[in-house]
Scaffold this active site. Structure first.
Site, PDB file in Angstrom:
ATOM      1  N   ASN A   7      24.416  36.462 -52.611  1.00  0.00           N
ATOM      2  CA  ASN A   7      24.569  35.874 -51.285  1.00  0.00           C
ATOM      3  C   ASN A   7      24.415  37.009 -50.291  1.00  0.00           C
ATOM      4  O   ASN A   7      25.356  37.753 -50.034  1.00  0.00           O
ATOM      5  CB  ASN A   7      25.952  35.219 -51.198  1.00  0.00           C
ATOM      6  CG  ASN A   7      26.184  34.566 -49.850  1.00  0.00           C
ATOM      7  OD1 ASN A   7      25.362  34.697 -48.937  1.00  0.00           O
ATOM      8  ND2 ASN A   7      27.304  33.885 -49.716  1.00  0.00           N
ATOM      9  N   ARG A  84      21.489  32.427 -52.451  1.00  0.00           N
ATOM     10  CA  ARG A  84      21.834  31.509 -51.369  1.00  0.00           C
ATOM     11  C   ARG A  84      20.843  31.712 -50.231  1.00  0.00           C
ATOM     12  O   ARG A  84      20.626  32.841 -49.782  1.00  0.00           O
ATOM     13  CB  ARG A  84      23.230  31.823 -50.869  1.00  0.00           C
ATOM     14  CG  ARG A  84      23.598  30.921 -49.736  1.00  0.00           C
ATOM     15  CD  ARG A  84      24.878  31.324 -49.140  1.00  0.00           C
ATOM     16  NE  ARG A  84      25.317  30.301 -48.214  1.00  0.00           N
ATOM     17  CZ  ARG A  84      26.435  30.367 -47.554  1.00  0.00           C
ATOM     18  NH1 ARG A  84      27.238  31.370 -47.734  1.00  0.00           N
ATOM     19  NH2 ARG A  84      26.756  29.418 -46.734  1.00  0.00           N
ATOM     20  N   HIS A 173      26.295  24.547 -44.540  1.00  0.00           N
ATOM     21  CA  HIS A 173      27.431  24.480 -45.477  1.00  0.00           C
ATOM     22  C   HIS A 173      27.217  23.403 -46.535  1.00  0.00           C
ATOM     23  O   HIS A 173      28.176  22.925 -47.139  1.00  0.00           O
ATOM     24  CB  HIS A 173      28.767  24.165 -44.768  1.00  0.00           C
ATOM     25  CG  HIS A 173      29.278  25.262 -43.900  1.00  0.00           C
ATOM     26  ND1 HIS A 173      29.945  24.996 -42.729  1.00  0.00           N
ATOM     27  CD2 HIS A 173      29.238  26.596 -44.015  1.00  0.00           C
ATOM     28  CE1 HIS A 173      30.295  26.142 -42.158  1.00  0.00           C
ATOM     29  NE2 HIS A 173      29.873  27.138 -42.936  1.00  0.00           N
ATOM     30  N   ARG A 234      32.435  30.974 -32.760  1.00  0.00           N
ATOM     31  CA  ARG A 234      31.475  30.076 -32.111  1.00  0.00           C
ATOM     32  C   ARG A 234      32.199  28.959 -31.375  1.00  0.00           C
ATOM     33  O   ARG A 234      33.218  28.456 -31.847  1.00  0.00           O
ATOM     34  CB  ARG A 234      30.537  29.443 -33.149  1.00  0.00           C
ATOM     35  CG  ARG A 234      29.665  30.433 -33.852  1.00  0.00           C
ATOM     36  CD  ARG A 234      28.665  29.709 -34.755  1.00  0.00           C
ATOM     37  NE  ARG A 234      28.160  30.623 -35.742  1.00  0.00           N
ATOM     38  CZ  ARG A 234      28.178  30.408 -37.052  1.00  0.00           C
ATOM     39  NH1 ARG A 234      28.656  29.278 -37.538  1.00  0.00           N
ATOM     40  NH2 ARG A 234      27.703  31.311 -37.879  1.00  0.00           N
ATOM     41  N   GLU A 382      31.175  28.444 -53.393  1.00  0.00           N
ATOM     42  CA  GLU A 382      29.728  28.324 -53.207  1.00  0.00           C
ATOM     43  C   GLU A 382      28.969  29.076 -54.291  1.00  0.00           C
ATOM     44  O   GLU A 382      27.931  28.621 -54.749  1.00  0.00           O
ATOM     45  CB  GLU A 382      29.344  28.828 -51.812  1.00  0.00           C
ATOM     46  CG  GLU A 382      29.764  27.816 -50.750  1.00  0.00           C
ATOM     47  CD  GLU A 382      29.849  28.393 -49.364  1.00  0.00           C
ATOM     48  OE1 GLU A 382      30.650  29.328 -49.168  1.00  0.00           O
ATOM     49  OE2 GLU A 382      29.129  27.910 -48.476  1.00  0.00           O
TER      50      GLU A 382
END
Ligand code: ADP
Length: 615
Positions: A7, A84, A173, A234, A382
């Site tokens: 990743n 990923r 996601h 964010r 993940e």
């Protein structure tokens, strides 16, 4: 089989190696601050060590992946690498094997994810250079949301813009939403296809997803990961008018606005003390108003989305919390889950407060036992999801490669197998069959001799005898032949003649009335044990074989696999089947699936009656 998962983010790189069968880690590594002078490399449970000098992404990856491989007791056990990739655009709707074209497409998609895709690509390139002979698989964060209906994915812009394939809501996601949705379904002992779930991935990045009957139908992130929930840094949803206002009245440039909304806003912006919710909760408890407000705005936004998604799906069976905040912050879960009774979700505050997810894959309930809608907390993983997707792709592509080996197909015209006793009845005492030409199966031959076959309706004047002699008499004919003769013969494996109709055979020296022995041969493939291992099938499996490339392509189901050392790879069908597929000499087929195995269970009973020695 072990899977290396990489990743590679914009400022950090995570890589781990897992055992495919158990999902357990074999090794785990993180590089922080990639591309800066302060880059460090850390293996699990060890202190970080600085990486030499100012290393770029590429060098950092090469150094660290090499070190990771050096630590493994058996680096050869790695069978595939899963990467990923954040943005798969409209093109990648499922994981794919990476080749040069896929690499180029990921590069093209960098315009949509300028922070992420270039870093992902750097990881792919470094790993492919280091491990060129292994399959590399890209698993996309956007792919799970490929099922968003049009109404959920378009922005209400003028239609030329709204229909631009690059200007739509993609969602992110996806790897996590799909994984926890599966975990939740397992926990509830239900099929995902029967459930309406709302999955809340609340980490530093945060998004909500409506998973209706196994498919993502709405999610809070859009074209970019900026839309939706309040996140670590964010803003999430904002009135676009605010941007113009900031540009006109406060002199913000596009770059400045980008930085403001992506890096300076969210929990960090509101709290003024950074993006870590643990710190914000501690300060809020001491009475800090900014931190209190940050928590309230965050929770309010999640609740708003839960209500909206329940409305979209017309109800919800479970709401699932996951990621750093979702898994760990009882306070945030409490704020979000309170007063959801109208949705049938009654949260149990004791369970919520006391909840500690055990290590490894874990799902726990924080709703009361009678809550109609379940409130669940699931650990997302993940990397595990990427490893699973990678091994699936690799196993499948192996199966496809194996299956693509062509299988010669031979069309058998009607023929007879006889016992030596029958030969002598029909041709005279002591008579031996005369081989005319060899057949493809070793030791088998077509004899010079033919017989007249007399049915109730019609007769065939010359039906070929195949040698050598066997322990059973058997006439193999097609369905069309059956109609011509006026009999109804069953579809059977060779040798399985119990309760089949009889027939009259007429030879030069005598007649033989068979009481039974007429069958329509069950289409089958002969193969050696090596062939069977290659195709991944076993004796008596029932498989499918595709005939392609001709002008009457056909897939045959119900093809019986026969495995014996003495066989040669060949599929046998009768003239009706051959004609249906317009097959000539030298035709080949391809084994495409072994999914008929379930049928095999039923068919095996029919086959069990076969006297194996009869063949
Ligand atoms: P990322 O999106 O970077 O993968 P994570 O899923 O790891 O993020 O979530 C990180 C966030 O989770 C941290 O910023 C922190 O705010 C939050 N978090 C982790 N543990 C706790 C905790 N015990 N209480 C509150 N918040 C927590």
């Amino acid at each position: 089989m072990q899977i290396l998962v990489i990743n590679c983010g914009s400022s950090s790189l995570k890589a781990d190696v897992r055992e495919h069968a158990t999902g357990e880690y074999v090794a785990k590594m993180v590089i922080d601050r990639v591309g800066s002078e302060a880059a460090t490399l850390r293996f699990e449970d060890e202190e970080p060590t600085p990486l030499p000098g100012e290393v770029g992404h590429k060098e950092a990856l090469e150094i660290s992946l090499t070190r990771l491989l050096q630590r493994l007791s058996d680096p050869e056990a790695i069978t595939a690498i899963g990467h990923r990739v954040v943005h798969g655009g409209a093109r990648f709707t499922r994981p794919v094997l990476i080749d040069d074209q896929v690499e180029a497409a990921i590069e093209e998609l960098s315009a949509l994810a300028p922070l992420h895709n270039p870093a992902n690509l750097a990881g792919i390139r470094a790993a492919r250079a280091l491990l060129p002979s292994l399959p590399h698989v890209a698993v996309f964060d956007t792919a799970f949301h490929a099922t968003l209906p049009r109404r959920a994915r378009v922005y209400a812009l003028p239609h030329e813009l709204a229909e631009d394939p690059g200007l739509r809501r993609f969602g992110f996601h996806g790897i996590s939403h799909a994984y926890v949705a599966r975990q939740a379904a397992n926990y509830l002992d239900a099929d995902m296809r029967d459930l309406r779930l709302i999955t809340c991935h609340l980490g530093n990045g945060a998004s909500v997803c409506a998973v209706e009957f196994g498919r993502s139908i709405e999610t809070s992130m859009g074209l970019t990961p900026l839309e939706g929930l309040v996140m670590g840094t964010r803003s999430g949803d904002i009135d676009p008018g605010l941007l113009f206002h900031l540009m006109r009245e406060y002199d913000y440039s596009a770059e400045e606005l980008d930085h403001l909304l992506n890096h300076k806003s969210g929990l960090a912006g509101l709290s003024g003390i950074g993006n870590d919710l643990r710190d914000i909760e501690a300060r809020a408890a001491e009475g800090d108003e900014h931190c209190r407000l940050a928590i309230q705005v965050f929770a309010h936004r999640v609740r708003k989305y839960i209500g909206a998604y329940a409305a979209i799906m017309g109800g919800v069976d479970a709401i699932v919390f996951t990621a750093g905040i979702g898994e760990n912050s009882a306070l945030m879960r409490h704020r979000i889950a309170q007063r959801l009774d109208f949705l049938g979700a009654r949260h149990d505050e004791d369970r919520n407060r006391e909840l500690r997810l055990p290590s490894g894959p874990a799902v726990e309930r924080i709703s009361t036992p009678h809550s109609r809608t379940h409130l669940l907390v699931a650990r997302t993983d993940e990397s595990r999801a990427i490893a699973e997707a990678t091994s699936l792709i690799v196993l499948k592509s192996d199966a496809v490669a194996r299956a693509q080996r062509p299988i010669p197909v031979a069309v058998s015209a009607r023929h007879i197998h006889l016992t030596q006793e029958a030969v002598e009845t029909l041709f005279g005492p002591g008579y031996q069959l005369t081989p005319r030409n060899d057949l493809s199966q070793p030791g088998q031959f077509a004899a010079e001799e033919t017989l007249r076959v007399v049915g109730p309706k019609n007769e065939f004047p010359a039906v070929r005898i195949l040698g050598p002699t066997r322990s059973l008499n058997q006439l193999e004919i097609s369905r069309t032949d059956e109609f011509a003769l006026g009999i109804d013969a069953p579809v059977r494996a060779s040798g399985d003649v119990a309760n089949s109709p009889g027939i009259l055979l007429v030879g030069p020296a005598g007649e033989l009335k068979l009481e039974q022995g007429v069958i329509c041969a069950w289409r089958h493939i002969h193969m050696t044990p090596d062939d069977a291992a290659h195709f991944g099938v076993h004796d008596r499996d029932v498989v499918e074989v595709a005939i392609t490339g001709g002008d009457r392509d056909l897939t045959f189901g119900d093809v019986l696999v026969r495995v014996k050392d003495s066989y040669r790879l060949e599929m046998h069908i009768d003239t009706d089947e051959g004609n249906a597929a317009n097959l000539g000499r030298g035709a080949t087929g391809t084994l495409i699936s072994t999914e008929g195995r379930a049928q095999l269970q039923r068919r095996a009973t029919r086959y069990d009656t076969v006297d194996a020695a009869a063949e």
